[in-house]
Design an enzyme around this catalytic site. Structure first.
Site, PDB file in Angstrom:
ATOM      1  N   GLY A 557       2.154  -0.576 -16.763  1.00 36.90           N
ATOM      2  CA  GLY A 557       1.236   0.224 -15.964  1.00 36.90           C
ATOM      3  C   GLY A 557       0.588   1.270 -16.826  1.00 36.90           C
ATOM      4  O   GLY A 557       0.790   1.334 -18.049  1.00 36.90           O
ATOM      5  N   GLY A 562      -1.490   8.037 -20.341  1.00 38.32           N
ATOM      6  CA  GLY A 562      -1.346   6.931 -21.276  1.00 38.32           C
ATOM      7  C   GLY A 562      -0.802   5.689 -20.605  1.00 38.32           C
ATOM      8  O   GLY A 562      -0.817   5.556 -19.375  1.00 38.32           O
ATOM      9  N   ASP A 675       4.263  16.133  -8.455  1.00 45.65           N
ATOM     10  CA  ASP A 675       3.550  14.858  -8.308  1.00 45.65           C
ATOM     11  C   ASP A 675       4.488  13.806  -7.728  1.00 45.65           C
ATOM     12  O   ASP A 675       4.586  12.691  -8.238  1.00 45.65           O
ATOM     13  CB  ASP A 675       2.987  14.399  -9.654  1.00 45.65           C
ATOM     14  CG  ASP A 675       1.905  13.324  -9.489  1.00 45.65           C
ATOM     15  OD1 ASP A 675       1.317  13.237  -8.391  1.00 45.65           O
ATOM     16  OD2 ASP A 675       1.664  12.575 -10.447  1.00 45.65           O
TER      17      ASP A 675
END
Length: 873
Positions: A557, A562, A675
């Site tokens: 992924g 990055g 997050d």
């Protein structure tokens, strides 16, 4: 005939040769089989082994049958069969399952130890399980279930393992049965020692350690003499005597109601990885929790008692104990009390305790203060006293206070979410003042005149202290500005640290250099000084070879920082390699700090950082590999969503909550993730959740509750209102994201999937509509709704908790300790959530419907935009 005789003799010899079970033969022992001096049984997963052993540095002539950790570096024996009856190493000894159905340890013809069991069913088998339990089962023929005849967990030694119970059964005020753990005699002698651990026989649900006097006889479960230590009351997630360590995180729970002194109460200990933790009662009376590391070494999680103040009632009645220099106890009478014997107290004899300096009047108790009435002196941050009474008829602190005021015999009360209302009589025993601000508030009933005198003194003291603090702060700020003038210039871009213009860092966790001001940790200094770092450093060629030179075929992924690749190290270990892009803006210094700090976070519900690579412009992180990838790969894929049954979904919700609890409270660093979303929850081989991606995490100071930032980072739809609109974030911001995540797990749909539903533009509004209308079960994913059955109530409780977590105002949301406690307790009554008013719509491609099948090629990660920076324009 001769040939037949020879064949029969050979078969008989073959049978005798295989009657003993060899080291790697099986995990079971059948009737007629025996375990010899050099044999062992190994559990199916290779975690535990049953074998004869001699303790480290013990008498080599003595042998014991015991359970041992197979992968621990040092000899670790949680259970011993013949602890008080060793066999001689020079004799013929063995362990065998007899024809009558019992396990015996034999020394020649002598029975050294046995289970004293029998079963008429026959077919008795001894097995060692992967949690370290030794079980004797009988029957099970013709496809039937075998019957449990005996197990070692019912006869523990000195160690509390996952899967065990510490049980107390009381009937009509008398103890019917209970579980007791007894220490070894010494580190080299597993014989019955002087210390015993178990539940309070009075039914208070506290754990006690008792010490037998040198002349006291008896073995395990024999005469119990002086109380040596007590845990304090159970507060749903921890003991009040160990407030800094949430044992619930490690799978520790109480089954039963401590307010009812009769009935069965048991502490259970279950972890996802049954070999990770153990609680051990040492020969010196210390109870220690250990965690087994991947290296095979044991790390101490917590231990008590370790100082005199931890021991039971060190300072006597109505006094508190605080640790002085070198841990020596400092005893002080509570407010409103004076030494019972001043001469003895001054000489260091604190056993006499304290008595009230003035008697309490009863007729004006309910006034609560003023004149000749009474009030409460607040004693914060303490271990609550022994012999508490649970008051189950009140639901808030004010009612608890009034209950104590109205009772002439009540001498103190305490109220918290975990303990509810507790009251005490006039004698307050075993109070310890915690040094770090942890602990609970105790309110001691005293004459109002004492409170009035104290308030006047406190006012003058407050004024003087305020003046001194203001002067000191101003002087300190001036000195700090003078010393940091060069850093201020660097921050403003006037000059770089090496005479070059400084480029602003885009790594959110390093928004301010003040985040990490102060002395550096030793590990950080070593890393920056080029010395050995505690985190492994991988050469670039090793990482490149492991990932096939970062081949696209190995890509798992990508994100804002990055790409992530699957790799295999030279030793065969599978890893996930996160290669930060060169355009991410993350500098070398920030990267090093991030790596060192993340390496300190070790929890079974956090993805583990194995190492890093810093070479040239390459900055690479190496994580443990999660074979089931991320939660969104299951949850939002119509073809795979059905693989997550409700039990697995609730297991994932609980695991995420425990991971957050570790980040927010139990880790050495106080971390806000910022997050939290489905794609950042990874699943291991057993579907255990692990929180990942700490690139946006922020570390709080010990006294920080809320921080304002000019960089808003995170994912649209998961951000709390105060964070998305004002840049204010706290641990309650993660709670909001967790609430969204719960709703997604329950429904199996993304937050943005609800933007076509009438009257709501996100999952919060839709969930509120259904829940307030009494139709909350319609939110449950149809893929599991029919099979959920009795678990529907559990799913509705999760929806209720999620709506509490996503309330608009941060102060209205529960903290994570409460969330963890409420999710694990059906008896906890949840408050009513406030209706949501703030919504945030995320645009996405049209969908066929809420639970429609969609297009086969539709990505389950759609509308998962990560925001690096939001700026007005």
């Amino acid at each position: 005939m001769a040939h037949a005789a020879t064949t029969a003799a050979a078969l008989f010899f073959f049978f005798l040769l295989h009657a003993a079970v060899r080291a790697d033969a099986a995990a079971t022992l059948s009737q007629g089989q025996s375990l010899g001096a050099n044999d062992r049984l190994v559990s199916p997963g290779g975690t535990f082994a049953l074998a004869f052993f001699t303790p480290t540095e013990g008498d080599p002539s003595r042998r014991y049958l015991g359970v041992m950790y197979a992968r621990a570096k040092e000899q670790t024996v949680p259970w011993v069969a013949n602890r008080d009856a060793p066999v001689s190493a020079s004799s013929a000894y063995s362990a065998a399952v007899t024809a009558s159905g019992e396990l015996r340890v034999m020394e020649g013809d002598r029975v050294a130890w046995s289970t004293n069991t029998s079963s008429p069913l026959g077919n008795v088998t001894l097995a060692i399980v992967d949690n370290g339990n030794i079980q004797l089962t009988a029957g099970g023929g013709d496809g039937g279930q075998p019957e449990l005849v005996w197990q070692s967990f019912d006869q523990p030694a000195d160690t509390f393992l996952p899967g065990m119970k510490i049980t107390l059964d009381r009937r009509n005020g008398a103890v019917v049965s209970r579980t007791l753990f007894t220490s070894w005699r010494s580190a080299s002698d597993p014989g019955t020692g002087d210390f015993t651990l178990g539940q309070d026989p009075l039914g208070s649900a506290q754990l006690y350690i008792w010490r037998r006097s040198p002349r006291g006889g008896g073995g395990a479960g024999g005469e119990e003499n002086a109380t040596y230590w007590r845990s304090g009351q159970w507060a749903n997630t921890n003991f009040v005597g160990v407030p800094w360590r949430s044992l619930y995180v490690y799978g520790f729970k109480l089954n039963g109601d401590p307010s009812q002194r009769d009935g069965v109460m048991s502490y259970v200990f279950n972890t996802y990885n049954t070999s990770e933790y153990r609680f051990m009662l040492h020969p010196n009376g210390t109870e220690t929790c250990y965690m087994l590391l991947d290296t095979g070494e044991w790390e101490t999680v917590w231990s008590q008692p370790t100082i005199p103040c931890h021991a039971y009632n060190t300072c006597g009645a109505n006094a508190e104990c605080a640790a002085g220099n070198n841990g020596r106890p400092v005893c002080t009478c509570l407010k409103g009390f004076e030494p019972r014997d001043p001469a003895a107290y001054g000489g260091g004899n604190w056993a006499q305790g304290c008595v009230r300096s003035a008697p309490l009047t009863c007729e004006t108790n309910v006034s609560g203060g003023g004149g000749g009435g009474v009030g409460f002196a607040d004693l914060p941050g303490v271990k609550l006293p022994n012999f508490a009474t649970w008051v189950t008829t009140v639901g808030d602190e004010n009612a608890c206070s009034q209950t104590c005021l109205a009772n002439c015999s009540c001498g103190a009360y305490s109220y918290s979410i975990g303990t509810s209302c507790l009251t005490w009589g006039q004698e307050l025993l075993d109070i310890y003042q915690f040094p770090d601000g942890e602990g609970y508030h105790l309110h001691v009933k005293v004459p109002a005149s004492i409170l009035d005198t104290g308030s006047k003194t406190r006012r003058w003291t407050t004024v003087v202290i305020a003046v001194i603090v203001v002067v000191a702060v101003l002087a300190g700020c001036g000195l700090l500005l003078w010393k940091c003038r060069r850093r201020i210039k660097e921050k403003l871009g006037i000059v770089g640290s090496r005479g070059k213009p400084r480029l602003p860092s885009l790594l959110p966790v390093r928004e301010s250099r003040q985040d990490f001001s102060g002395p550096k940790q030793p590990e950080q200094e070593e890393a920056e000084g080029g010395k050995k770092c505690e985190l492994p450093l991988f050469p670039l060629e090793v990482v490149a070879a492991a990932t096939g030179d970062f081949s696209a075929d190995n890509k798992l992924g990508e994100g804002g920082f990055g790409h992530v690749y699957k790799g295999k190290l030279p030793g065969g270990e599978e890893v996930a390699v996160k290669r930060l892009s060169r355009s991410s803006g993350q500098g070398l210094e920030e990267f090093k700090n991030e790596v060192i700090l993340i390496a300190k976070l070790q929890h079974r519900n956090l993805v583990k950082l194995l190492g890093c690579c810093i070479q040239g412009e390459e900055k690479i992180l190496v994580y443990e590999y999660m074979p089931n990838k991320s939660l969104d790969a299951f949850l939002f894929d119509p073809a795979r969503r059905g693989l997550l049954d409700w039990k697995t979904r609730f297991h994932i919700i609980e695991g995420i909550a425990r991971g957050l609890l570790y980040l927010h409270r139990d880790s050495r660093l106080r971390v806000v993730h910022r997050d939290l979303k489905a794609s950042n929850i990874l699943l291991d081989r057993d579907m255990n959740p692990k929180i990942s991606d700490f690139g946006m995490a922020r570390i709080f100071g010990g006294d920080q509750n809320q921080v304002n930032t000019n960089r808003v980072v995170g994912t649209l739809g998961y951000m709390s209102p105060e964070y998305a609109m004002e840049g204010l974030f706290s641990v309650r911001s993660d709670v909001y994201s967790f609430g969204i995540l719960i709703l997604e797990i329950v429904s199996g749909q993304k937050n943005s999937s609800f933007h076509h539903m009438e009257g709501s533009i996100n999952i919060v509004g839709y969930a509120w509509q259904l829940w307030s209308a009494g139709k909350g079960e319609e939110l449950v994913d149809p893929a599991v709704r029919a099979a959920a059955g009795a678990a529907t109530a559990e799913a509705l409780r999760c929806v209720h908790m999620a709506l509490l977590c996503v309330q608009d105002h941060a102060c209205d949301r529960p903290d994570v300790p409460y969330v963890v406690m409420a999710l694990g307790s059906d008896s906890c009554v949840l408050p009513t959530p406030k209706p949501p008013t703030f919504t945030l719509q995320c645009t996405s491609s049209d969908r066929d419907g809420l639970f429609g099948g969609g297009h086969a090629d539709e990505s389950y990660s759609a509308c998962d935009l990560t925001v690096t920076m939001l700026q007005g324009r």
